[in-house]
Design a protein around this motif. Sequence first.
Motif, mmCIF file in Angstrom:
data_model
loop_
_atom_site.group_PDB
_atom_site.id
_atom_site.type_symbol
_atom_site.label_atom_id
_atom_site.label_comp_id
_atom_site.label_asym_id
_atom_site.label_seq_id
_atom_site.Cartn_x
_atom_site.Cartn_y
_atom_site.Cartn_z
ATOM 1 N N ARG A 24 47.633 -68.438 -24.141
ATOM 2 C CA ARG A 24 47.969 -69.185 -25.352
ATOM 3 C C ARG A 24 46.731 -69.319 -26.245
ATOM 4 N NH1 ARG A 24 52.431 -68.858 -27.348
ATOM 5 N NH2 ARG A 24 53.872 -70.127 -26.145
ATOM 6 N N LEU A 126 54.371 -62.410 -31.969
ATOM 7 C CA LEU A 126 55.234 -63.338 -31.248
ATOM 8 C C LEU A 126 54.410 -64.413 -30.559
ATOM 9 C CD1 LEU A 126 57.833 -60.892 -29.666
ATOM 10 C CD2 LEU A 126 58.302 -62.670 -31.353
ATOM 11 N N GLY A 127 53.248 -64.053 -30.032
ATOM 12 C CA GLY A 127 52.388 -65.029 -29.360
ATOM 13 C C GLY A 127 51.908 -64.503 -28.021
ATOM 14 N N ASN A 152 49.380 -59.829 -30.059
ATOM 15 C CA ASN A 152 49.886 -60.689 -29.004
ATOM 16 C C ASN A 152 48.969 -60.695 -27.791
ATOM 17 O OD1 ASN A 152 52.757 -61.454 -29.893
ATOM 18 N ND2 ASN A 152 52.722 -59.218 -30.198
ATOM 19 N N ASP A 209 56.170 -66.444 -24.768
ATOM 20 C CA ASP A 209 57.215 -66.423 -25.794
ATOM 21 C C ASP A 209 58.322 -65.436 -25.505
ATOM 22 O OD1 ASP A 209 56.101 -68.356 -27.738
ATOM 23 O OD2 ASP A 209 54.425 -66.961 -27.696
ATOM 24 N N VAL A 229 62.560 -68.077 -20.479
ATOM 25 C CA VAL A 229 61.906 -67.449 -21.629
ATOM 26 C C VAL A 229 62.832 -66.315 -22.081
ATOM 27 C CG1 VAL A 229 59.882 -66.111 -22.314
ATOM 28 C CG2 VAL A 229 59.622 -67.987 -20.683
ATOM 29 N N ASN B 399 62.764 -71.020 -33.386
ATOM 30 C CA ASN B 399 62.660 -69.978 -32.351
ATOM 31 C C ASN B 399 61.644 -68.932 -32.771
ATOM 32 O OD1 ASN B 399 64.889 -71.327 -31.399
ATOM 33 N ND2 ASN B 399 66.267 -69.561 -31.410
ATOM 34 N N LYS B 400 61.075 -68.235 -31.788
ATOM 35 C CA LYS B 400 60.207 -67.109 -32.114
ATOM 36 C C LYS B 400 61.043 -65.849 -32.362
ATOM 37 C CE LYS B 400 55.860 -68.464 -31.992
ATOM 38 N NZ LYS B 400 54.811 -68.068 -31.067
#
Lengths: 427, 427
Positions: A24, A126-127, A152, A209, A229, B399-400
């Motif tokens: 993260r 997206l992360g 990402n 994510d 998820v 939301n992603k």
Amino acid sequence: MQQTATDSVGDITRYMRALGESARQASAALRRIDSGRKNAALDAIVERIEAARPALAKANQRDLENGRARGLSEALLDRLALTPARIDAMIAGVRQVASLPDPVGEIDGLRYQPSGIQVGQMRVPLGVIGIIYESRPNVTIEAASLCLKSGNACILRGGSEAAATNAAIAECIRAGLEDAAVPEAAVQIVATTDRAAVGELITMPEFVDVIVPRGGKSLIARIASEATVPVIKHLDGVCHVYLDAQADLDKAVAIADNAKTQRYSPCNTMETLLVHVDIAAVALPRIASIYRDKGVEIRGCDRTRGIIADALPATEADWAAEYLAPIIAIRVVDDFDQAVEHIGRYGSQHTDAIVTENVTMARRFLTEVDSSSVIVNASTRFADGFEFGLGAEIGISTNKLHARGPVGLEGLTTRKYVVFGDGHVRR
Amino acid sequence: MQQTATDSVGDITRYMRALGESARQASAALRRIDSGRKNAALDAIVERIEAARPALAKANQRDLENGRARGLSEALLDRLALTPARIDAMIAGVRQVASLPDPVGEIDGLRYQPSGIQVGQMRVPLGVIGIIYESRPNVTIEAASLCLKSGNACILRGGSEAAATNAAIAECIRAGLEDAAVPEAAVQIVATTDRAAVGELITMPEFVDVIVPRGGKSLIARIASEATVPVIKHLDGVCHVYLDAQADLDKAVAIADNAKTQRYSPCNTMETLLVHVDIAAVALPRIASIYRDKGVEIRGCDRTRGIIADALPATEADWAAEYLAPIIAIRVVDDFDQAVEHIGRYGSQHTDAIVTENVTMARRFLTEVDSSSVIVNASTRFADGFEFGLGAEIGISTNKLHARGPVGLEGLTTRKYVVFGDGHVRR
């Protein structure tokens, strides 16, 4: 990047959450890193792999020996082997990803609204992406480079058979990231073969994510049913080719041949051939003769068997089967509607094709068949990130939400709204 | 459309699955219905509502009387009331949706690939959408028209308080669909107030592609945790405005005022104001004086309280609070990084704004704040489908995957790949 040790991670939950937290944080840092530095990291990883060829070979040797000792099949051992040619392909893959345009930051549709504000949508990472895969060690580098290029952070969980190879590749990635001053936690490899690690990875939405599973259907089905998820995935590839009444016969034969026999195991290989009754008697003998030459077993409906005498009878189960083998199910249909209905009932919304010269039938097929890739007059085998021009592919999705079909860099991003004002307030 | 009876549906599982099957069939039919006919259906629904004004008033009267007898609060009764002005607004809403461009069928990025095939992406309906909402009966018509226009079948589950009103609206929709020869199962209302129906609706992915809940946080949280169908949603709107060191003071004051006080209850209302230490002493007294005049309670960090003497002390809980009330939390930050970190830690990825004249700070804010809507020099209150030019809004998503921010017609669609060849096969 975690150490390459295998089963000394202690408490799995705590270990996985620590990976998640680091990911993260790295993902926040990655948002600030520009395309140039991401490409520099990819170049550095390539150099590290070049330099590590002997180390990679040695690590892979260890996995192969362990695999043989554990009695892995020759097919599995082949997938596990990291030959010099496969290292070349890995390197070419990373270079290819580096050469692709960076999707991050692109702003679309920026327009003034009546209030005077300007509104558009910006593409953003997206992360954190969790990738779970089986024995092929090349996925490690492929997934890492796609995630890095799209901004990402990723957490990679490979198969236990490839643990030593994956760890050696991971060390190349770690060193390459360090060379380019990109946070090492941008790419983390799960350093335990304990299956509980997967359970943790797919149930920590606060840190991850999206999950991309790559492997057999049972692995993916288990992940999809247990994950909290979101999972980008497809389960089945029950792909169809429909030969319309107005199909060009040569195109029909070429496509029916290629879609089935070019390779048997990919998910975009045709499993069922649907043939309009008006052309069945002309088309099927030519197609059957090719299948016969190539050793493809034919299972047909009654009308098919009336034309192809040596076809076996198809059962209900055949219409839903993903053979991934030299077997084909063939059904003669009365009309277009019956073909579309068959695809809707038995298909997997993966890839379906029509062969027709009639533009109305082509338009109807595109509209009425609700699959991720819908094709007119070409082989289903084209449904692939490279063939579609994405430059790379992390997987194929039959999800309705987010990316459908082959998923490349863009599928690893999302869009947020951006607004520009000059002190505007709402009335 | 199901009959308007309320609790005579028998076995809930069987009933809901029957609705699902009908919706799935209607969704296949909707893929073949063009924009003109969808608009004709919307027009017909408007006419049916106009004609049904007396019936709607009577049904609503019944709900209001029941509500009073059950001791509903005045606020709830007000939300439930279908006044002539609200019917006018409903009609205007349907007309507005009819006037929007149809997103379905749009093909993007059609390009030739090196193999000779042409590949693009076509926008298509999601399929079947389940909408779960609370007392406002206008959602029935709003959701139905958005789903219809985007080519989706929908299953609507309204609140039990509004059962008679929803049934009367449903009858207008049913009749309008019939007038335009659109399958009536395109819009179905769950004809039972049994809560088990919601449990079924959110766990039948074979019939429902996405759930959109509209209502309070507890409803949405419960749905999100129990659903196996993807849910388009946001839970919290903890929105921030950050006044940068180089903010224009007048813009800062106007935006801090508007973002908090224009309306207190929407999810895009600011809950926390972050102020760079360099401008706090100048900006905060002006802002505090406005809040004081409007009766907004100020809860501040120590530095804020050093400037605004009557501010209450903010606790850790205040930074994460969504007040939806005339209360504001204010924190003085050392620099940009601390503001971004605060938003990352306490925010809900809904909507966050910066006020600055510095283009680098504006660019960094857009890049580093990972929220659905990120705003420069305008009020957070703009984060809304109408203000963003979507023409309508079915909800806001944090939301992603898939749609982020306000969700309009496009958010109710997805994209599939379309391929055109001329007999192409893969080599």
